[in-house]
Design an enzyme around this catalytic site. Structure first.
Site, PDB file in Angstrom:
ATOM      1  N   PHE A 283       0.895  -1.318  -0.109  1.00  0.00           N
ATOM      2  CA  PHE A 283      -0.170  -0.027  -0.209  1.00  0.00           C
ATOM      3  C   PHE A 283       0.787   1.211   0.277  1.00  0.00           C
ATOM      4  O   PHE A 283       1.983   1.475   0.626  1.00  0.00           O
ATOM      5  CB  PHE A 283      -0.811   0.164   1.389  1.00  0.00           C
ATOM      6  N   ASP A 284       0.295   2.248  -0.695  1.00  0.00           N
ATOM      7  CA  ASP A 284       0.967   3.626  -0.695  1.00  0.00           C
ATOM      8  C   ASP A 284       0.390   4.260   0.899  1.00  0.00           C
ATOM      9  O   ASP A 284      -0.732   3.721   1.329  1.00  0.00           O
ATOM     10  CB  ASP A 284       0.688   4.386  -1.690  1.00  0.00           C
TER      11      ASP A 284
END
Lengths: 361, 387
Positions: A203-204
């Protein structure tokens, strides 16, 4: 294999027919238990995928766009027995099924599993080809929604979808607006070696797990104000972003493995790959995750370095980011990435403005 | 009894009675391990300012490059165990397991660690960076320090607090939560990797990344704050171990003969040659601005070779590689310890544990490069005779 429950015969006497019927039913029931039953939506982590993300339908799509609906449907029906090739979400779905089998081993009666739903705009006639393809690859996708052109959003909510993957960004934007975690998938041209035994999800940070409040400050006021702001608000948790709930769902399943002492062997691994800098703005991120009670296995603070090479080493089954240029960088090096069209990052797409997100942290 | 799966929310809100978190120790370098107070959850929101952090960000990030691209910068990856002293936490981990270790770290989150063996080195790298930015404000050819650690993200907060407490500038982290960090090293285009774990260092060397194992010593001599000093051994560090092999198998005389015959043939390169090259590149930037006498990087060659008999080949090789070294000490077998004590390097690389230990006894921060044939001879002490 739908559950057809025949009506109980009103008469008490058992004629020969009814005996046959009862025998058949008993046989059928005993058959069914070999294949695992799909869990109820509220207990399971429901992932809705579109047919174009699960399978590679580029050629078919072209036919649809060039020659129209009738030709397209005709083509699909004609090639019904040819299984489709895997699409971008295919490795992800395979990995989910692997996690399911591990979960069933440890918790045979639990319904807290992954449930995959095929949510497609296609007409029911195309369904046969899809079913054949699914069976060809041995996937366990029992729930279908073939909307025949209508929007799937209502169905997503009815299925209590935790994640929706599609190739159509419009649908994804609609889903996010309704509060469903969603992302547009992109296939990379390069082959990459993904793990068979462990689901890896990257995930960012901002505008994916967290809201885009900090990004707004960077874009409007610059890096220094951003650092100051983060420092002042270090102990104030960030607001949540569109994919926070999906991470929560993953964490819940991970804990089931930890309880059975499988922490080192856990088939789910989560990664945070953020362009933030650790010492200046990292503390707030880690504290926010902690406040939410979420664990993340590996955290990489890049301070602006390109994400591509690191993602190449991580080899996730899917990588969520809100900015297209990170998605493109990841794609070039063979990572399967999904774009989350949320937040202020969507407005910065051209020329010099693209530079800013790189320098962001 | 605390649940096996640590529930962070409970810890934070102080509901778990056994956990007492000490207040944020701003000024002390050594956290107060003994005194603890009950953690007041209400204080949490009000502590927006008292962190030691706010005072330190005097520099403005917008003016000058603070986040160089990995391909342009000289990337030095350090593990948390060499940057800070974490022996106590290591013990908790080894004796009581992962969950207890995580709990302990969260409990002591606001207590900064004490500096470890790589700490002066990292501080000196930052000094060099500051000088480079003065001279070349737009250049990305700087030192970039990345923290690479096996730790879980939970421990990250304590590391971040410690980094800020000591006023370091380490913005890139890789917290791998238990898996091997070696893959990430290549993605970061690491020029040097320092760790306390010899296994990881060996893996990195096998991948072609310059790496060395660092040890903590009790006695540390003072090192310069304005000049980065790096000392290298010759064979099996800068150069390959071909000459050492001859020495070990055939003896000293053969070795001298061989060296004289092959005077003009270059030695093969060793694991740390690339790092010396990177240092040289930065040094030239200072020379270009007329700062040769005042250069904040100084390199030393401290070798057990004898100058007349075998020194020429080493110097010719360096020259052919286009590398300069500031000071060269040919010891012909004399102990390295006293020399190093006079040099006071921030770090000294050697392939033989015997020399590393000798240096450590005299207070030099020494790093072991587990490369070459000398690793098989580490138990025998015949490496003491000179070459």
């Amino acid at each position: 294999m739908s559950e057809i429950k025949p009506e109980d015969p009103a008469t008490a006497e058992l004629s020969a027919e009814e005996k046959d019927w009862a025998a058949a039913k008993a046989f059928f029931d005993s058959l069914k238990t070999k294949v695992p039953r799909p869990p109820k939506p509220r207990n399971a982590v429901t992932i809705a995928v579109s047919s174009r993300t699960l399978f590679n339908m580029v050629a078919e799509r072209k036919i649809y766009e060039d020659d129209g609906l009738e030709t397209y449907v005709g083509f699909q029906v004609k090639h019904e027995d040819e299984p489709l090739k895997p699409g971008p979400a295919f490795p992800f779905v395979k990995a989910l099924m692997n996690v399911n089998s591990r979960l069933r081993e440890l918790y045979p009666d639990s319904e807290e599993l992954f449930d995959i739903v095929l949510m497609t705009n296609n007409h029911a006639e195309v369904g046969v080809r899809l079913i054949n393809s699914i069976n060809h690859y041995g996937l366990t996708i029992e729930r279908f929604c073939m909307t025949g052109g209508e929007s799937p959003i209502g169905y997503l909510k009815a299925y209590m979808t935790n994640l929706y993957l599609s190739k159509d960004s419009k649908k994804v934007i609609d889903a996010i607006e309704e509060g469903i975690a969603a992302a547009t998938m992109f296939m990379s041209e390069k082959e990459s070696n993904l793990s068979d035994t462990q689901l890896r999800v990257a995930f960012d940070g901002d505008a994916v797990l967290f809201s885009d409040e900090s990004e707004i400050i960077v874009k409007q006021h610059g890096l220094d104000s951003f650092f100051e702001h983060e420092k002042m608000n270090e102990n104030k948790p960030l607001a949540q972003g569109p994919l926070k709930c999906f991470l929560e769902a993953l964490g819940k399943l991970q804990r089931k493995f930890y309880e059975k002492n499988e922490r080192m062997n856990c088939p789910i691994r989560t990664f945070l790959v953020t362009a933030r800098s650790a010492a200046s703005s990292g503390a707030r991120v880690l504290k926010t995750l902690r406040t939410w009670g979420l664990e993340i296995d590996e955290a990489l603070f890049l301070a602006g370095a390109p994400k591509g090479p690191l993602l190449q080493k991580i080899r996730p089954h899917i990588f969520f980011d809100d900015q297209m240029h990170h998605i493109e960088g990841a794609k070039e090096l063979g990572t399967i990435s999904a774009h989350v069209p949320y937040g202020i990052g969507q407005k910065y797409h051209k020329g010099k403005l693209i530079e800013q997100p790189e320098k962001k942290e | 009894m605390v649940k096996m799966s640590l529930d962070p929310i409970q810890v934070m809100s102080g509901q778990v009675k056994e956990l007492k978190v000490s207040p944020s120790s701003n000024g002390d370098t050594r956290g107060s391990w003994e005194e603890k107070e009950v953690f007041d959850p209400n204080q949490l929101d009000r502590t927006a300012k008292p962190k030691p952090v706010t005072g330190r960000r005097a520099r403005k990030v917008e003016g000058g490059v603070f986040f160089p691209k990995p391909e342009n910068a000289v990337t030095v990856a350090v593990s948390s165990r060499v940057l800070f002293r974490t022996e106590r936490e290591q013990r908790v981990f080894e004796q009581k397991g992962v969950e207890e270790y995580l709990r302990y770290q969260i409990e002591h989150e606001n207590e900064p660690f004490a500096p470890g063996p790589a700490f002066p080195f990292v501080k000196a790298l930052e000094t060099v960076n500051a000088r480079l930015r003065d001279l070349y404000p737009q250049s990305e050819e700087l030192f970039d320090i990345v923290l690479v650690t096996y730790n879980h993200a939970h421990v990250g907060i304590r590391l971040i607090n410690t980094i800020n407490h000591h006023n370091l500038f380490i913005e890139r982290f890789c917290m791998t939560g238990g898996s091997s960090p070696i893959g990430y090293l290549k993605a970061w285009q690491t020029n040097l990797y320092l760790s306390a774990d010899a296994e990881k260092v060996r893996e990195a060397l096998a991948e072609g990344i310059a790496a060395a194992t660092m040890f903590f010593t009790d006695k540390i001599t003072e090192v310069s704050e304005s000049q980065l000093r790096v000392a290298f051994d010759g064979d099996a560090v800068l150069f390959s171990d071909e000459s050492e092999r001859i020495f070990k198998t055939h003896g000293l005389d053969k070795f001298f003969e061989h060296e004289r015959e092959n005077e003009d043939i270059l030695l093969d390169h060793g694991p740390l040659k690339g790092f010396l090259e990177a240092l040289g590149k930065l040094q030239k930037k200072f020379y270009a601005k007329g700062q040769r006498l005042d250069c904040p990087i100084r390199t030393y060659l401290v070798t057990a070779r004898s100058a007349a008999s075998s020194g020429i080949r080493a110097l010719k090789t360096l020259r052919a590689w286009g590398l300069e070294i500031d000071e060269a000490l040919f010891l012909a077998g004399a102990p390295k310890g006293p020399m190093l004590e006079k040099i006071r390097p921030h770090i000294y690389f050697d392939d033989q544990m015997f020399h590393v230990e000798g240096a450590a006894e005299m207070g030099t921060v020494a790093a072991h490069v587990p490369y070459g044939i000398a690793q098989k001879y580490s138990r025998q002490q015949n490496s003491s005779t000179g070459k």
